[in-house]
Structures are given as structure tokens and as C-alpha cells.
Design a protein around this motif. Structure first.
Motif, PDB file in Angstrom:
ATOM      1  N   LYS A 181      47.010  54.997  17.960  1.00  0.00           N
ATOM      2  CA  LYS A 181      47.554  56.318  18.280  1.00  0.00           C
ATOM      3  C   LYS A 181      46.487  57.148  18.987  1.00  0.00           C
ATOM      4  CE  LYS A 181      51.842  56.638  16.679  1.00  0.00           C
ATOM      5  NZ  LYS A 181      52.972  56.955  17.593  1.00  0.00           N
ATOM      6  N   GLY A 182      46.924  57.868  20.011  1.00  0.00           N
ATOM      7  CA  GLY A 182      45.987  58.677  20.774  1.00  0.00           C
ATOM      8  C   GLY A 182      45.355  57.948  21.933  1.00  0.00           C
ATOM      9  N   GLU A 183      45.508  56.617  21.989  1.00  0.00           N
ATOM     10  CA  GLU A 183      45.012  55.826  23.112  1.00  0.00           C
ATOM     11  C   GLU A 183      46.161  55.537  24.085  1.00  0.00           C
ATOM     12  OE1 GLU A 183      41.436  53.246  21.012  1.00  0.00           O
ATOM     13  OE2 GLU A 183      43.464  52.390  21.095  1.00  0.00           O
ATOM     14  N   THR A 184      45.811  55.130  25.279  1.00  0.00           N
ATOM     15  CA  THR A 184      46.817  54.742  26.264  1.00  0.00           C
ATOM     16  C   THR A 184      46.821  53.236  26.441  1.00  0.00           C
ATOM     17  OG1 THR A 184      45.200  55.089  28.031  1.00  0.00           O
ATOM     18  CG2 THR A 184      46.721  56.900  27.560  1.00  0.00           C
ATOM     19  N   VAL A 185      47.971  52.712  26.844  1.00  0.00           N
ATOM     20  CA  VAL A 185      48.091  51.301  27.197  1.00  0.00           C
ATOM     21  C   VAL A 185      47.535  51.145  28.611  1.00  0.00           C
ATOM     22  CG1 VAL A 185      49.658  49.355  27.485  1.00  0.00           C
ATOM     23  CG2 VAL A 185      50.161  51.130  25.776  1.00  0.00           C
ATOM     24  N   LYS A 186      46.521  50.298  28.771  1.00  0.00           N
ATOM     25  CA  LYS A 186      45.816  50.206  30.039  1.00  0.00           C
ATOM     26  C   LYS A 186      46.332  49.056  30.908  1.00  0.00           C
ATOM     27  CE  LYS A 186      42.666  53.275  28.632  1.00  0.00           C
ATOM     28  NZ  LYS A 186      42.866  53.295  27.163  1.00  0.00           N
ATOM     29  N   ILE A 187      46.471  49.326  32.185  1.00  0.00           N
ATOM     30  CA  ILE A 187      46.624  48.303  33.220  1.00  0.00           C
ATOM     31  C   ILE A 187      45.393  48.404  34.107  1.00  0.00           C
ATOM     32  CG2 ILE A 187      47.933  47.587  35.256  1.00  0.00           C
ATOM     33  CD1 ILE A 187      50.459  48.598  33.863  1.00  0.00           C
ATOM     34  N   GLY A 188      44.721  47.286  34.335  1.00  0.00           N
ATOM     35  CA  GLY A 188      43.508  47.297  35.142  1.00  0.00           C
ATOM     36  C   GLY A 188      43.784  46.967  36.597  1.00  0.00           C
ATOM     37  N   MET A 189      42.896  47.400  37.452  1.00  0.00           N
ATOM     38  CA  MET A 189      42.971  47.055  38.880  1.00  0.00           C
ATOM     39  C   MET A 189      41.559  46.919  39.428  1.00  0.00           C
ATOM     40  SD  MET A 189      44.572  49.142  42.124  1.00  0.00           S
ATOM     41  CE  MET A 189      46.248  48.703  41.707  1.00  0.00           C
ATOM     42  N   GLY A 190      41.310  45.842  40.147  1.00  0.00           N
ATOM     43  CA  GLY A 190      40.043  45.655  40.841  1.00  0.00           C
ATOM     44  C   GLY A 190      40.283  45.580  42.326  1.00  0.00           C
ATOM     45  N   GLY A 191      39.519  46.358  43.094  1.00  0.00           N
ATOM     46  CA  GLY A 191      39.682  46.346  44.540  1.00  0.00           C
ATOM     47  C   GLY A 191      38.718  47.293  45.207  1.00  0.00           C
ATOM     48  N   PRO A 192      38.751  47.353  46.532  1.00  0.00           N
ATOM     49  CA  PRO A 192      37.852  48.254  47.256  1.00  0.00           C
ATOM     50  C   PRO A 192      38.314  49.703  47.150  1.00  0.00           C
ATOM     51  CG  PRO A 192      39.296  47.120  48.802  1.00  0.00           C
ATOM     52  CD  PRO A 192      39.601  46.561  47.447  1.00  0.00           C
ATOM     53  N   MET A 193      37.661  50.465  46.327  1.00  0.00           N
ATOM     54  CA  MET A 193      37.990  51.884  46.152  1.00  0.00           C
ATOM     55  C   MET A 193      37.066  52.770  46.982  1.00  0.00           C
ATOM     56  SD  MET A 193      40.468  51.320  44.121  1.00  0.00           S
ATOM     57  CE  MET A 193      40.949  53.032  43.882  1.00  0.00           C
ATOM     58  N   LEU A 194      35.971  52.209  47.454  1.00  0.00           N
ATOM     59  CA  LEU A 194      34.999  52.923  48.283  1.00  0.00           C
ATOM     60  C   LEU A 194      34.683  52.075  49.509  1.00  0.00           C
ATOM     61  CD1 LEU A 194      32.537  53.905  45.391  1.00  0.00           C
ATOM     62  CD2 LEU A 194      34.243  55.406  46.445  1.00  0.00           C
ATOM     63  N   GLY A 195      34.119  52.686  50.548  1.00  0.00           N
ATOM     64  CA  GLY A 195      33.669  51.928  51.706  1.00  0.00           C
ATOM     65  C   GLY A 195      34.732  51.695  52.756  1.00  0.00           C
ATOM     66  N   ASP A 196      34.476  50.697  53.625  1.00  0.00           N
ATOM     67  CA  ASP A 196      35.305  50.484  54.811  1.00  0.00           C
ATOM     68  C   ASP A 196      36.747  50.123  54.493  1.00  0.00           C
ATOM     69  OD1 ASP A 196      33.117  51.018  56.373  1.00  0.00           O
ATOM     70  OD2 ASP A 196      32.601  48.915  56.728  1.00  0.00           O
ATOM     71  N   TYR A 197      36.992  49.494  53.345  1.00  0.00           N
ATOM     72  CA  TYR A 197      38.340  49.029  53.030  1.00  0.00           C
ATOM     73  C   TYR A 197      38.987  49.854  51.922  1.00  0.00           C
ATOM     74  CZ  TYR A 197      36.679  45.058  55.738  1.00  0.00           C
ATOM     75  OH  TYR A 197      36.162  44.275  56.727  1.00  0.00           O
ATOM     76  N   ALA A 198      38.452  51.056  51.695  1.00  0.00           N
ATOM     77  CA  ALA A 198      38.937  51.885  50.591  1.00  0.00           C
ATOM     78  C   ALA A 198      40.389  52.289  50.750  1.00  0.00           C
ATOM     79  CB  ALA A 198      38.059  53.131  50.451  1.00  0.00           C
ATOM     80  N   MET A 199      40.905  52.274  51.981  1.00  0.00           N
ATOM     81  CA  MET A 199      42.308  52.672  52.158  1.00  0.00           C
ATOM     82  C   MET A 199      43.254  51.740  51.408  1.00  0.00           C
ATOM     83  SD  MET A 199      41.223  50.583  54.692  1.00  0.00           S
ATOM     84  CE  MET A 199      40.607  51.619  55.997  1.00  0.00           C
ATOM     85  N   PHE A 200      42.856  50.457  51.279  1.00  0.00           N
ATOM     86  CA  PHE A 200      43.696  49.523  50.533  1.00  0.00           C
ATOM     87  C   PHE A 200      43.677  49.858  49.041  1.00  0.00           C
ATOM     88  CE2 PHE A 200      42.609  47.068  54.351  1.00  0.00           C
ATOM     89  CZ  PHE A 200      43.866  46.645  54.744  1.00  0.00           C
ATOM     90  N   GLY A 201      42.500  50.070  48.502  1.00  0.00           N
ATOM     91  CA  GLY A 201      42.398  50.401  47.090  1.00  0.00           C
ATOM     92  C   GLY A 201      43.085  51.706  46.751  1.00  0.00           C
ATOM     93  N   LYS A 202      42.923  52.697  47.615  1.00  0.00           N
ATOM     94  CA  LYS A 202      43.535  53.998  47.370  1.00  0.00           C
ATOM     95  C   LYS A 202      45.054  53.895  47.399  1.00  0.00           C
ATOM     96  CE  LYS A 202      43.439  58.810  48.983  1.00  0.00           C
ATOM     97  NZ  LYS A 202      42.893  59.747  49.992  1.00  0.00           N
ATOM     98  N   ASP A 203      45.583  53.240  48.420  1.00  0.00           N
ATOM     99  CA  ASP A 203      47.034  53.138  48.571  1.00  0.00           C
ATOM    100  C   ASP A 203      47.653  52.348  47.427  1.00  0.00           C
ATOM    101  OD1 ASP A 203      49.577  53.355  49.904  1.00  0.00           O
ATOM    102  OD2 ASP A 203      49.324  51.281  50.550  1.00  0.00           O
ATOM    103  N   ILE A 204      47.070  51.199  47.119  1.00  0.00           N
ATOM    104  CA  ILE A 204      47.652  50.328  46.099  1.00  0.00           C
ATOM    105  C   ILE A 204      47.569  50.965  44.720  1.00  0.00           C
ATOM    106  CG2 ILE A 204      47.337  48.103  44.931  1.00  0.00           C
ATOM    107  CD1 ILE A 204      46.626  46.950  47.733  1.00  0.00           C
TER     108      ILE A 204
END
Length: 402
Positions: A40-63
Motif C-alpha cells: 500500500k502506498g507504492e505504485t505498480v511499476k513498468i520499466g522502460m530502457g531507451g535513449p532519453m538524452l542525446g541525439d536519439y532522445a526523440m525516440f525515448g521521449k515519444d515512446i
């Protein structure tokens, strides 16, 4: 002595009660991979790994934003037994090394039930063995390298169509819908572009078509007129190009001058997007490309409005994976709904059951039917094809090919 005896009894009872309270539910005790556990008080987590910074960050941000739209909808409807879901996105830069590092971090989190990703193919391949050992099911909206599902993993699934599937659909469309009998192929020398061109060639020839030219270009150049002229001299009915919009724009702007007027330009999902129509304009009219962008529907329009209203950016502006990431979020949520149960004030998700539930996905999404086969290929609908039409004002727009 009597007081000491009573104290010992109280302590023993407390220990016994604590022991009973800490016992796992039978489903978790019997699962060889254990359970995700959310208090209780915690959230159910879904993880994601990807480019969130740098040249390909648009993919990480969008997805990540596409997945979060799905999660927000689910939470607004009450979540699961009163628990909210949450996306945890970690930057990998798209690299295999960082992909493995993020996976090793995620598998230590007992509140994480599944992985939306990874985003790139190389990092996904590095992360798969780690998630496989820990029983964390994966659903990638974007990792398209065909061999990923041939690794024998129980946990890896993908919603994106593969390059091999795209090549097959393209070749079949060239023959069956466009009536092309003579085809020239071009690619940019990269693994993605060349692989697509070779895939189209193999299927096209197996269907009785004739390949009259197969040429590579160097990405990043400003003039492809010599290669285009050489291809024109071979007399193709169409030219298939495996590569990206930057080179496709240059080719289309040199198309007529190179002697290819009336010859069909057929691109891949790398050439689809507003960059090509903005920079090639009416020179692009008639060009065809594959895309992950689904055709319009009431559900897609509702998602588009929600995405833009939340993030201030139109769906599809950062990448073509806005819609597949939304579907990815929902497939993982639906699997968690089937498996999760509440007991003693905690949510439990038997990990083996989660792996099985994701692999057995059967979901009607924005991108089509999401139905996974025995190796985790879940895109049952294939690509959508778009053609460029004039906008009547000197520009051009993509519309679904009918």
C-alpha cells in the motif's frame, strides 16, 4: 519468574505471528520466479530502457509519453484494486552496455512487473538474458531487428513489425497492387537500409519479378544524380529505396532530371514523415512509404488529442512509435490485470504467470490486432502504406494508400 515467563510467551507469539504474516501467498511460493510485490502506498511499476538524452532522445521521449497516456487512462479509471501504475524510464543512450546496466537495475525492484521496451534493438538484445533469468516480460514497441525473437527468450515480445515483415509486405504490394514487373533497388549502405533492400529483392524475385539494378549510395551526400541516371538506363517500373528521409529527399528532388519521370518511388518506414514532404514538396507526389502510423479511427483521434493536450506535441511528430507505444502500455496493463491479486494489503504478480500472460496477448489496439505468436512476434497487421499527394498549395501531404 512469572513475569519473565509471560514476557517470553508474548515474544514467542509475536515471532510466530510475524512469521505467519510474512508467508508468501501460495501462488508466489509455487512460482519458480517468485512474485512482484507492491505494498500500500507504492505504485505498480513498468520499466522502460531507451535513449532519453542525446541525439536519439526523440525516440525515448515519444515512446515514454505514449506509454504514459495509457497508464494515465488506466489510473483515472481506478487502477488495479486501488493501486496506480507508473512508468520508470531510464536512459540507455541506445547502447547495449547501458541497456544491460538498466536491466540489472530494474530486476532488483520487486514492484516492477514488466518492461515496455527496450527501445533499440542492440540494447534489447543485451537486456534480454537479464530479464529472462528474472522473469520480467518485455514488450518492445520499436526494436525491429529480426533475430531478436530467434534467441529463444521466454520474455521478449515486440509490437513493431520487423524489417523482414516490412520487406515482404512491400514486395507483395509492388507486385500485387502496383503491377510492377521490373524493379530497381537502392540502399544507403547501412544494415537497416541494405537489409530492407535485400529482403524486398528476395521476395520480389520469388514472385516472378525482375530486378534490373541494385545500387548503394553513400549517406549524407548532396547529389545522387549519377546513380539515379544509371538506374534510369536500366528501365525499371519502380525504384525501392532502403534508407532514411534525408537521402530520399535529395533523390526525389533529382528524380525527373535523372530520367526517372513516371517511375514509382517506393520507400520504407525510414523515409516516411513530414521532413520528406516539407523538403521535397510536389517533387514527392506519388511517392509511397511504409509506416507504423495507423490509419485514422475514432480511437486514434482520441489518442492524438490526449497526447497533444498532455505534452503539447502532436503524436508522430517526434517518431512514428507514438501509437505502438500506447498499445504497448495497454498490453502490459491488461496482462497485469489478469495476473495480479490482492492479499493481506499487498498486490502480488506471479512472475511466470506475467511472462505467460504477455506472450498470450490478444488485444485490439490502435495499430491493429496485437496477437503474439510462440516466439513473441505480436504485430498481426503489418505496416500501413502511405502515398504523397499534393496539398493544392505547392506542398505535399501523406495520405493512406488505398
Amino acid at each position: 519468574m512469572k513475569k519473565l515467563f509471560l514476557m517470553i510467551v508474548v515474544v514467542l507469539l509475536a515471532v510466530a505471528m510475524a512469521g505467519c504474516g510474512s508467508q508468501l501467498p501460495e501462488a508466489c511460493a509455487n512460482d519458480p520466479l517468485g512474485c512482484a510485490v507492491v505494498k500500500k502506498g507504492e505504485t505498480v511499476k513498468i520499466g522502460m530502457g531507451g535513449p532519453m538524452l542525446g541525439d536519439y532522445a526523440m525516440f525515448g521521449k515519444d515512446i515514454s509519453q505514449g506509454v504514459m497516456v495509457a497508464i494515465a487512462e488506466f489510473n483515472a479509471a481506478g487502477g488495479l484494486e486501488g493501486w496506480d501504475f507508473e512508468l520508470i524510464a531510464e536512459d540507455t543512450g541506445g547502447s547495449p552496455e547501458q541497456g544491460a546496466a538498466v536491466a540489472n537495475k530494474f530486476v532488483t525492484d520487486e514492484t516492477m512487473v514488466a518492461i515496455a521496451g527496450h527501445i533499440f534493438s542492440g540494447e534489447s538484445e543485451a537486456a534480454i538474458p537479464i530479464y529472462n533469468d528474472a522473469g520480467f516480460p518485455m514488450m518492445s514497441p520499436s526494436a525491429t531487428n529480426p533475430p531478436l525473437t530467434a534467441l529463444g527468450s521466454d520474455v521478449f515480445n515486440r509490437l513493431a513489425f520487423t524489417d523482414a515483415v516490412q520487406a515482404q509486405y512491400a514486395a507483395e504490394m509492388l507486385v500485387n497492387d502496383l503491377g510492377i514487373s521490373k524493379l530497381a533497388l537502392m540502399h544507403d549502405g547501412g544494415a537497416y537500409g541494405q537489409g530492407l533492400a535485400e529482403g524486398v529483392q528476395a521476395v520480389f524475385e520469388s514472385m516472378g519479378g525482375e530486378v534490373v539494378a541494385f545500387e548503394a549510395i553513400a549517406a549524407g551526400e548532396a547529389d545522387y544524380s549519377a546513380t539515379l541516371a544509371a538506374i534510369a538506363s536500366a528501365g525499371p517500373d519502380a525504384v525501392y529505396f532502403g534508407g532514411y528521409a534525408a537521402e530520399g529527399i535529395i533523390m526525389l528532388n533529382q528524380w525527373v532530371q535523372a530520367g526517372l519521370e513516371g517511375v514509382q518511388f517506393f520507400g520504407c518506414d525510414g523515409t516516411y514523415g513530414v521532413e520528406l514532404t516539407d523538403k521535397a514538396g510536389e517533387n514527392a507526389v506519388g511517392a509511397i512509404s511504409a509506416s507504423m502510423v495507423p490509419p485514422d479511427s475514432d480511437e486514434k483521434m482520441a489518442f492524438d488529442a490526449s497526447y497533444k493536450g498532455t505534452y503539447g506535441t502532436a503524436a508522430g511528430e517526434l517518431s512514428a512509435f507514438s501509437w505502438s507505444s500506447y498499445d504497448t502500455g495497454w498490453t502490459l496493463i491488461v496482462a497485469a490485470e489478469k495476473v495480479g491479486f490482492e492479499e493481506n494489503g499487498k498486490l502480488y504478480f506471479p512472475r511466470s504467470e506475467m511472462v505467460e500472460a504477455v506472450r498470450n496477448t490478444n488485444y485490439a489496439g490502435l495499430t491493429g490486432n496485437v496477437v503474439c505468436d510462440e516466439i513473441g512476434e505480436c504485430n498481426a497487421s503489418g505496416p500501413t502504406f502511405y502515398v504523397v499527394e499534393s496539398d493544392g498549395a505547392g506542398g505535399a501531404v501523406w495520405v493512406p494508400f488505398n
